[in-house]
Design a protein around this motif. Structure first.
Motif, PDB file in Angstrom:
ATOM      1  N   THR A 154      42.337  37.952  46.497  1.00 33.85           N
ATOM      2  CA  THR A 154      42.042  38.693  46.781  1.00 33.85           C
ATOM      3  C   THR A 154      41.451  39.886  44.978  1.00 33.85           C
ATOM      4  OG1 THR A 154      44.802  39.761  45.775  1.00 33.85           O
ATOM      5  CG2 THR A 154      43.977  39.112  48.417  1.00 33.85           C
ATOM      6  N   GLY A 155      41.748  39.052  44.210  1.00 31.41           N
ATOM      7  CA  GLY A 155      41.443  39.660  42.809  1.00 31.41           C
ATOM      8  C   GLY A 155      42.513  40.759  42.056  1.00 31.41           C
ATOM      9  N   LEU A 156      43.859  40.579  42.711  1.00 34.20           N
ATOM     10  CA  LEU A 156      44.764  42.035  42.604  1.00 34.20           C
ATOM     11  C   LEU A 156      45.311  41.525  41.444  1.00 34.20           C
ATOM     12  CD1 LEU A 156      45.707  43.914  46.187  1.00 34.20           C
ATOM     13  CD2 LEU A 156      43.700  44.848  44.781  1.00 34.20           C
ATOM     14  N   PRO A 157      46.207  42.430  40.461  1.00 31.00           N
ATOM     15  CA  PRO A 157      47.318  41.929  39.701  1.00 31.00           C
ATOM     16  C   PRO A 157      48.169  41.368  40.528  1.00 31.00           C
ATOM     17  CG  PRO A 157      47.162  44.109  39.933  1.00 31.00           C
ATOM     18  CD  PRO A 157      45.873  43.854  40.991  1.00 31.00           C
ATOM     19  N   ASN A 158      49.288  40.639  39.515  1.00 32.87           N
ATOM     20  CA  ASN A 158      50.034  40.586  40.741  1.00 32.87           C
ATOM     21  C   ASN A 158      51.504  42.119  40.608  1.00 32.87           C
ATOM     22  OD1 ASN A 158      52.673  38.490  41.453  1.00 32.87           O
ATOM     23  ND2 ASN A 158      53.587  38.534  38.930  1.00 32.87           N
ATOM     24  N   VAL A 169      43.959  48.374  42.671  1.00 33.11           N
ATOM     25  CA  VAL A 169      42.066  47.434  42.630  1.00 33.11           C
ATOM     26  C   VAL A 169      42.135  46.432  41.444  1.00 33.11           C
ATOM     27  CG1 VAL A 169      41.901  48.208  39.994  1.00 33.11           C
ATOM     28  CG2 VAL A 169      39.706  47.931  41.558  1.00 33.11           C
ATOM     29  N   PRO A 170      41.351  45.885  42.552  1.00 31.80           N
ATOM     30  CA  PRO A 170      40.877  44.017  41.949  1.00 31.80           C
ATOM     31  C   PRO A 170      39.740  44.204  40.900  1.00 31.80           C
ATOM     32  CG  PRO A 170      39.840  44.769  44.328  1.00 31.80           C
ATOM     33  CD  PRO A 170      40.622  45.806  43.850  1.00 31.80           C
ATOM     34  N   ALA A 171      40.678  42.896  40.353  1.00 34.60           N
ATOM     35  CA  ALA A 171      39.928  42.816  38.286  1.00 34.60           C
ATOM     36  C   ALA A 171      38.848  41.629  39.408  1.00 34.60           C
ATOM     37  CB  ALA A 171      40.390  42.113  37.942  1.00 34.60           C
ATOM     38  N   VAL A 172      37.935  40.731  40.224  1.00 31.76           N
ATOM     39  CA  VAL A 172      36.919  40.167  40.669  1.00 31.76           C
ATOM     40  C   VAL A 172      37.174  40.714  42.188  1.00 31.76           C
ATOM     41  CG1 VAL A 172      37.472  39.158  38.541  1.00 31.76           C
ATOM     42  CG2 VAL A 172      38.595  38.347  41.079  1.00 31.76           C
ATOM     43  N   LYS A 173      35.311  40.199  42.529  1.00 33.25           N
ATOM     44  CA  LYS A 173      34.858  40.050  43.507  1.00 33.25           C
ATOM     45  C   LYS A 173      35.920  39.615  44.641  1.00 33.25           C
ATOM     46  CE  LYS A 173      31.818  40.238  47.337  1.00 33.25           C
ATOM     47  NZ  LYS A 173      29.888  39.524  47.271  1.00 33.25           N
ATOM     48  N   PRO A 174      36.925  40.077  46.081  1.00 38.58           N
ATOM     49  CA  PRO A 174      37.720  38.583  46.536  1.00 38.58           C
ATOM     50  C   PRO A 174      37.038  37.774  46.855  1.00 38.58           C
ATOM     51  CG  PRO A 174      37.954  41.552  47.283  1.00 38.58           C
ATOM     52  CD  PRO A 174      36.867  41.263  46.427  1.00 38.58           C
ATOM     53  N   GLY A 175      37.790  36.169  47.246  1.00 39.92           N
ATOM     54  CA  GLY A 175      37.272  35.381  47.717  1.00 39.92           C
ATOM     55  C   GLY A 175      36.381  35.143  46.152  1.00 39.92           C
ATOM     56  N   THR A 176      36.787  35.149  45.132  1.00 40.54           N
ATOM     57  CA  THR A 176      35.804  34.357  43.806  1.00 40.54           C
ATOM     58  C   THR A 176      36.476  33.887  43.611  1.00 40.54           C
ATOM     59  OG1 THR A 176      35.667  36.616  42.362  1.00 40.54           O
ATOM     60  CG2 THR A 176      33.825  36.039  44.393  1.00 40.54           C
TER      61      THR A 176
END
Length: 419
Positions: A154-158, A169-176
């Motif tokens: 997801t790119g989301l934090p723990n 908020v995600p740190a990166v684009k999901p799926g990457t």
């Protein structure tokens, strides 16, 4: 949303399970090739069990619970030590351990039951099902799917550091890339609440715990669960005096006061109930103990309590060849145990809810658990041999102990133990 046999979402699930290009070596073929001799057993050897009390004393681990699955059945269990080193209360076969992140694969199984039933589409954005009020207005949040959650892409934090004030908020684009995230699991839990109309524990009891005979399992809290649950203890290197803070026990004991006042058990609480109770709980707890509704709500990422035997009953579902109608399909189980995201140069892979490692002795799936630095747990499965091992402890040095149990019982010396 509907996963009919012909639907695109259903075809994608089956395609993902079958794609050998996503795995270093396709799981079923490797599993069959690595099948161990029938004489092998994952029950820890007698000489190791005889020495286990010495290891527990040396590492200051008051209690350990272990269970073994062979040929898809729970065949052995053992509970040793003290539920509370301060009171000297012993563990028993009905003692509950705090499973910590071992909660996640169990929840993943229930989500996949709903996917098989057509209740949720693994590839539909979660925001289309439910949008938490703390979700940031960010385009990447619109792309997060249940599949991303279960494979940790997801790119989301723990966990947010300040959930009462911080947006998600995600740190990166999901799926990457892979970002281990309890927050994502909790969001998916809220989606489950929306789709089923049930609390987390109500859904888990209906979908999994009841049918599987896991009668000593719950994500929530009550007076009975409190009385039967172990206390956590400090790691061997922690010389601070007294018992460490018992985070979930302290938070939920306060929430229990409000639940009793309302006449609504914590097992029936939805997120909205926890939000309404939050100021009432904060009024009777020390500052900083309870900060947001998630602190007093059953948590799919971390709050499962079971006996070792019950967790082994879940593991048996993962490795058993036969299945009943309420269980996930065989194709879905294969998807759980197939690499779901191709990230170069990783020594371990992510299935749906599980970590996967290709070892010299064949492929295994596993998950660890750690809550508050005082509960350390591990579960390991071998699909080919239809075997599994569960080790639950109540101390910060339990991870050192469970590694010794795994090595002695299975012969596996996993990379995850060192990295």
């Amino acid at each position: 949303m509907n996963l009919t046999p012909q639907s695109p979402a259903r075809r994608y699930l089956l395609k993902t399970a079958a794609l050998s290009t996503l795995a270093s070596v396709a799981w079923p073929q490797r599993a069959r090739a690595a099948a161990c001799d029938d004489a092998d057993t994952w029950i820890p050897p007698d000489d190791f069990l005889d020495d286990l009390p010495r290891l527990m004393r040396a590492l200051r681990v008051p209690a350990i619970g272990m269970a073994v699955v062979e040929r898809g059945e729970v065949v052995w269990s053992r509970n040793l030590g003290l539920a509370n080193a301060g009171t000297r209360a012993p563990v028993s076969d009905t003692t509950l351990f705090e499973d910590a992140s071992l909660s996640k694969p169990v929840f993943a199984y229930a989500v996949l039951q709903l996917a098989d039933q057509g209740v949720i589409d693994l590839d539909q954005p979660l925001a289309q099902y439910h949008r938490p009020e703390y979700l940031a207005a960010h385009p990447w949040n619109e792309q997060v799917t249940a599949r991303d959650v279960l494979r940790h892409s997801t790119g989301l934090p723990n966990w947010r550091k300040d959930p009462a004030n911080e947006k998600l908020v995600p740190a990166v684009k999901p799926g990457t890339r892979i970002d281990y995230s309890g927050e994502a699991i909790f969001w998916l839990q809220r989606v489950m609440e929306t789709l089923t109309g049930e609390s987390l524990d109500q859904s888990m009891q209906r979908l999994l715990f009841g049918p599987a005979g896991m009668h000593d399992s719950s994500y929530t809290w009550s007076a009975d669960l409190a009385a039967r649950s172990v206390y956590g203890h400090r790691a061997v290197e922690d010389e601070a005096p007294g018992m460490p803070p018992q985070m979930l026990r302290e938070q939920w004991s306060a929430a229990q006061v409000i639940a009793d006042r309302w006449g609504k058990p914590l097992s029936a609480w939805h997120y909205e109930d926890a939000a309404r109770a939050l100021p009432l709980v904060q009024a009777i707890t020390p500052e900083g103990l309870v900060n947001w509704p998630g602190d007093i709500l059953a948590n799919a990422a971390a709050s499962l309590r079971t006996t070792p035997q019950d967790y082994a009953r879940f593991m048996a579902l993962m490795v058993r060849t036969r299945r009943e109608s309420w269980q996930i399909t065989d194709a879905t189980r294969r998807a759980m145990l197939t690499r779901q995201i191709d990230v170069p140069a990783r020594w371990t892979d992510k299935g749906l809810g599980w970590n996967l490692e290709a070892t010299p002795r064949g492929p295994v799936f596993y998950h660890s658990g750690s809550n508050g630095g005082i509960f350390k747990n591990f579960a390991l499965g071998d699909l080919a041999g239809q075997r599994a091992l569960v080790v639950l402890t109540n101390a910060g040095s339990g991870n050192v102990l469970y590694r010794r149990v795994v090595r002695a019982a299975t012969g596996h010396d996993l990379l995850t133990f060192d990295l």
